[in-house]
Write a protein that holds these residues in place. Sequence first.
Motif, PDB file in Angstrom:
ATOM      1  N   GLY A 118       0.775  -1.198   0.033  1.00 28.23           N
ATOM      2  CA  GLY A 118       0.030   0.036   0.075  1.00 28.23           C
ATOM      3  C   GLY A 118       0.946   1.213   0.119  1.00 28.23           C
ATOM      4  O   GLY A 118       2.280   1.135   0.343  1.00 28.23           O
ATOM      5  N   HIS A 119       0.213   2.617  -0.084  1.00 23.79           N
ATOM      6  CA  HIS A 119       1.126   3.603  -0.260  1.00 23.79           C
ATOM      7  C   HIS A 119       0.659   4.417   0.864  1.00 23.79           C
ATOM      8  O   HIS A 119      -0.655   4.392   1.487  1.00 23.79           O
ATOM      9  CB  HIS A 119       0.702   4.423  -1.477  1.00 23.79           C
ATOM     10  N   GLY A 120       1.520   5.270   1.368  1.00 18.25           N
ATOM     11  CA  GLY A 120       1.205   6.166   2.696  1.00 18.25           C
ATOM     12  C   GLY A 120       2.334   7.239   2.835  1.00 18.25           C
ATOM     13  O   GLY A 120       3.318   7.477   1.860  1.00 18.25           O
ATOM     14  N   ARG A 121       2.690   7.763   3.928  1.00 18.93           N
ATOM     15  CA  ARG A 121       3.734   8.581   4.417  1.00 18.93           C
ATOM     16  C   ARG A 121       4.161   8.107   5.696  1.00 18.93           C
ATOM     17  O   ARG A 121       3.658   7.390   6.365  1.00 18.93           O
ATOM     18  CB  ARG A 121       3.243  10.171   4.352  1.00 18.93           C
ATOM     19  N   ALA A 122       5.268   8.727   6.038  1.00 11.90           N
ATOM     20  CA  ALA A 122       6.120   8.614   7.256  1.00 11.90           C
ATOM     21  C   ALA A 122       6.687   9.548   7.934  1.00 11.90           C
ATOM     22  O   ALA A 122       7.279  10.408   7.066  1.00 11.90           O
ATOM     23  CB  ALA A 122       6.981   7.203   7.348  1.00 11.90           C
ATOM     24  N   THR A 123       6.589   9.843   9.221  1.00 14.55           N
ATOM     25  CA  THR A 123       7.451  10.871   9.875  1.00 14.55           C
ATOM     26  C   THR A 123       7.834  10.194  10.909  1.00 14.55           C
ATOM     27  O   THR A 123       7.985   8.907  11.184  1.00 14.55           O
ATOM     28  CB  THR A 123       6.528  12.080  10.311  1.00 14.55           C
ATOM     29  N   PHE A 124       8.523  11.084  12.143  1.00 15.87           N
ATOM     30  CA  PHE A 124       9.009  10.393  13.102  1.00 15.87           C
ATOM     31  C   PHE A 124       8.650  11.268  14.483  1.00 15.87           C
ATOM     32  O   PHE A 124       8.253  12.652  14.394  1.00 15.87           O
ATOM     33  CB  PHE A 124      10.458  10.308  13.175  1.00 15.87           C
ATOM     34  N   TYR A 125       8.615  10.831  15.610  1.00 19.65           N
ATOM     35  CA  TYR A 125       8.608  11.292  16.744  1.00 19.65           C
ATOM     36  C   TYR A 125       9.311  11.094  17.734  1.00 19.65           C
ATOM     37  O   TYR A 125      10.029   9.769  17.752  1.00 19.65           O
ATOM     38  CB  TYR A 125       7.125  11.332  17.232  1.00 19.65           C
ATOM     39  N   GLY A 126       9.613  11.629  18.926  1.00 21.91           N
ATOM     40  CA  GLY A 126      10.515  11.217  19.886  1.00 21.91           C
ATOM     41  C   GLY A 126      11.902  11.566  19.539  1.00 21.91           C
ATOM     42  O   GLY A 126      12.200  12.034  18.337  1.00 21.91           O
TER      43      GLY A 126
ATOM     44  N   GLY B 204      14.469   7.092  21.249  1.00 25.08           N
ATOM     45  CA  GLY B 204      13.236   6.598  21.478  1.00 25.08           C
ATOM     46  C   GLY B 204      12.308   7.117  22.692  1.00 25.08           C
ATOM     47  O   GLY B 204      11.276   6.790  23.013  1.00 25.08           O
ATOM     48  N   GLY B 205      12.725   8.390  23.075  1.00 24.24           N
ATOM     49  CA  GLY B 205      12.039   8.839  24.233  1.00 24.24           C
ATOM     50  C   GLY B 205      10.644   9.335  23.611  1.00 24.24           C
ATOM     51  O   GLY B 205      10.735   9.623  22.570  1.00 24.24           O
ATOM     52  N   GLU B 206       9.572   9.517  24.433  1.00 22.82           N
ATOM     53  CA  GLU B 206       8.155   9.657  23.979  1.00 22.82           C
ATOM     54  C   GLU B 206       7.670   8.537  23.259  1.00 22.82           C
ATOM     55  O   GLU B 206       6.264   8.834  22.754  1.00 22.82           O
ATOM     56  CB  GLU B 206       8.279  11.034  23.350  1.00 22.82           C
ATOM     57  N   THR B 207       8.305   7.444  22.902  1.00 20.86           N
ATOM     58  CA  THR B 207       7.531   6.448  22.294  1.00 20.86           C
ATOM     59  C   THR B 207       7.036   5.284  23.003  1.00 20.86           C
ATOM     60  O   THR B 207       6.436   4.483  22.511  1.00 20.86           O
ATOM     61  CB  THR B 207       8.252   5.786  21.053  1.00 20.86           C
ATOM     62  N   GLN B 208       7.168   5.579  24.274  1.00 19.02           N
ATOM     63  CA  GLN B 208       6.748   4.309  25.141  1.00 19.02           C
ATOM     64  C   GLN B 208       5.376   4.490  25.669  1.00 19.02           C
ATOM     65  O   GLN B 208       4.713   5.411  25.470  1.00 19.02           O
ATOM     66  CB  GLN B 208       7.547   4.486  26.534  1.00 19.02           C
ATOM     67  N   GLN B 209       4.853   3.268  26.153  1.00 23.19           N
ATOM     68  CA  GLN B 209       3.308   3.303  26.513  1.00 23.19           C
ATOM     69  C   GLN B 209       2.400   3.776  25.382  1.00 23.19           C
ATOM     70  O   GLN B 209       2.753   3.321  24.151  1.00 23.19           O
ATOM     71  CB  GLN B 209       3.183   4.309  27.591  1.00 23.19           C
ATOM     72  N   GLY B 210       1.552   4.319  25.541  1.00 26.11           N
ATOM     73  CA  GLY B 210       0.782   4.993  24.351  1.00 26.11           C
ATOM     74  C   GLY B 210      -0.710   4.231  24.131  1.00 26.11           C
ATOM     75  O   GLY B 210      -1.058   3.646  25.216  1.00 26.11           O
TER      76      GLY B 210
ATOM     77  N   GLY C  63      11.268  -2.983  21.698  1.00 25.60           N
ATOM     78  CA  GLY C  63      12.183  -1.870  21.556  1.00 25.60           C
ATOM     79  C   GLY C  63      11.939  -0.669  20.820  1.00 25.60           C
ATOM     80  O   GLY C  63      10.881  -0.060  20.996  1.00 25.60           O
ATOM     81  N   LEU C  64      12.771  -0.305  19.763  1.00 25.02           N
ATOM     82  CA  LEU C  64      12.395   0.873  19.126  1.00 25.02           C
ATOM     83  C   LEU C  64      11.935   0.788  17.707  1.00 25.02           C
ATOM     84  O   LEU C  64      11.511   1.642  17.003  1.00 25.02           O
ATOM     85  CB  LEU C  64      13.732   1.791  19.035  1.00 25.02           C
ATOM     86  N   GLU C  65      11.583  -0.612  17.625  1.00 19.95           N
ATOM     87  CA  GLU C  65      10.965  -0.875  16.162  1.00 19.95           C
ATOM     88  C   GLU C  65       9.493  -0.567  16.064  1.00 19.95           C
ATOM     89  O   GLU C  65       8.886  -1.696  15.969  1.00 19.95           O
ATOM     90  CB  GLU C  65      11.320  -2.239  15.848  1.00 19.95           C
ATOM     91  N   THR C  66       9.019   0.411  16.210  1.00 23.70           N
ATOM     92  CA  THR C  66       7.721   0.968  16.613  1.00 23.70           C
ATOM     93  C   THR C  66       7.231   1.827  15.966  1.00 23.70           C
ATOM     94  O   THR C  66       8.042   2.560  15.347  1.00 23.70           O
ATOM     95  CB  THR C  66       7.349   0.932  18.009  1.00 23.70           C
ATOM     96  N   ALA C  67       5.944   1.990  15.887  1.00 27.22           N
ATOM     97  CA  ALA C  67       5.327   3.260  15.079  1.00 27.22           C
ATOM     98  C   ALA C  67       3.816   3.573  15.642  1.00 27.22           C
ATOM     99  O   ALA C  67       3.278   2.646  16.201  1.00 27.22           O
ATOM    100  CB  ALA C  67       5.023   2.984  13.437  1.00 27.22           C
TER     101      ALA C  67
ATOM    102  N   PHE D 214       2.397   6.650   9.132  1.00 25.12           N
ATOM    103  CA  PHE D 214       3.207   5.977  10.178  1.00 25.12           C
ATOM    104  C   PHE D 214       4.125   6.958  10.764  1.00 25.12           C
ATOM    105  O   PHE D 214       5.122   7.632  10.220  1.00 25.12           O
ATOM    106  CB  PHE D 214       4.169   4.580   9.432  1.00 25.12           C
ATOM    107  N   ASP D 215       3.854   7.217  12.050  1.00 27.01           N
ATOM    108  CA  ASP D 215       4.788   7.978  12.836  1.00 27.01           C
ATOM    109  C   ASP D 215       5.927   7.217  13.513  1.00 27.01           C
ATOM    110  O   ASP D 215       5.407   6.523  14.558  1.00 27.01           O
ATOM    111  CB  ASP D 215       4.191   8.868  13.863  1.00 27.01           C
ATOM    112  N   LEU D 216       7.096   7.062  12.941  1.00 26.21           N
ATOM    113  CA  LEU D 216       8.019   6.127  13.345  1.00 26.21           C
ATOM    114  C   LEU D 216       8.730   6.663  14.521  1.00 26.21           C
ATOM    115  O   LEU D 216       8.896   7.818  14.753  1.00 26.21           O
ATOM    116  CB  LEU D 216       8.762   5.652  12.275  1.00 26.21           C
ATOM    117  N   SER D 217       9.343   5.828  15.327  1.00 23.65           N
ATOM    118  CA  SER D 217      10.521   5.996  16.271  1.00 23.65           C
ATOM    119  C   SER D 217      11.623   6.725  15.489  1.00 23.65           C
ATOM    120  O   SER D 217      11.813   6.494  14.161  1.00 23.65           O
ATOM    121  CB  SER D 217      11.028   5.024  17.304  1.00 23.65           C
TER     122      SER D 217
END
Length: 330
Positions: free
Chosen positions: A122-130, A134-140, A153-157, A217-220
């Motif tokens: 499929g087609h989409g876009r990606a950015t990142f956060y944290g 990997g700060g700010e990517t935990q929990q959620g 780990g950090l292999e998340t979105a 996808f907002d990636l780590s």
Amino acid sequence: KILLMIMVIWIAPMTYGHGHATHVPGERTGPPITGAHPSHGAHPSHVVHPSHGAQPSHGAHPSHGVHHSHGAHPSHVAHPSHGVQPSHGAHPSHGVHPSHGAHPSHGAHPSHGGLGPHSGWGHGRATFYGDINGGETQQGACGYGDLHKQGYGLETAALSTALFNNGSRCGACFEIKCVDAPQWCLPGSIKITATNFCPPDFSKPNDCWCNPPQKHFDLSQPMFLKIAKYKAGVVPVKFRRVPCAKIGGVKFEIKGNPHFLMILPYNVGGAGDVRAMQVKGTRTEWIAMKKNWGQIWSTGVVLTGQCLSFRVTTSDGITKEFIDVTPPDW
């Protein structure tokens, strides 16, 4: 007073197939089904029996988790973005990542591909956060906690509304690669697990990626930097569902109180996203649990003083039973 409790239980891996020891490529199989294997102080897992046809749980509730961390980061892509609409007839983007430059306009249109366990690209876009650690990517919004301890780990979105599906795709795994932006894309692809929600922001007219119908996808940050340069900020991507290869077996976190039991299954291999869950006490039949939020399932049936068994069905229809995984004094 309400007694609160939390317990993590180690269980054998969620694998492919029914009744035999096939497993996800790259996934380490668990202990023999006739033996117990304590994991880091958790109660031992005694028996694992594949099941052939659990009933799905009904009445799932929407996810109420909040993804807090979408601060803006610079985007220096080539074309100025001043009210530019996405290409290919897409609606304006109203997500939470302001992009201080235009976005690449190729390959970023909405697509119906990439979502099923065996779908195409499929087609989409990606950015990142944290940050880079990997700060700010935990929990959620999926209900997970320390992603390092839970095997992600950090292999998340964090997924946009169109992908998140009210938390139903928490735990699903995707392969993602940057496309159609040669000045920003890096070769190769990444594989991530969906662990969070990228909320929409309808107050911003442009360059906000997480509103429907956009697939985003907002990636780590470490994962974004594997497929694109930092200065890109946002890139067009192709994505597809892939099997989750997890190490260490399915685990269950127990929260709540005697009158309201909440279970979080995590580190699930195969499809990864749990479609239905049931619980059974020593003195009960199988009880359908309700989706509370994210990947947390709940029941109001009092099960104290009984060993607990769990039946887990993933989105590909595979069901496994995990028998007597807690002692009666859990």
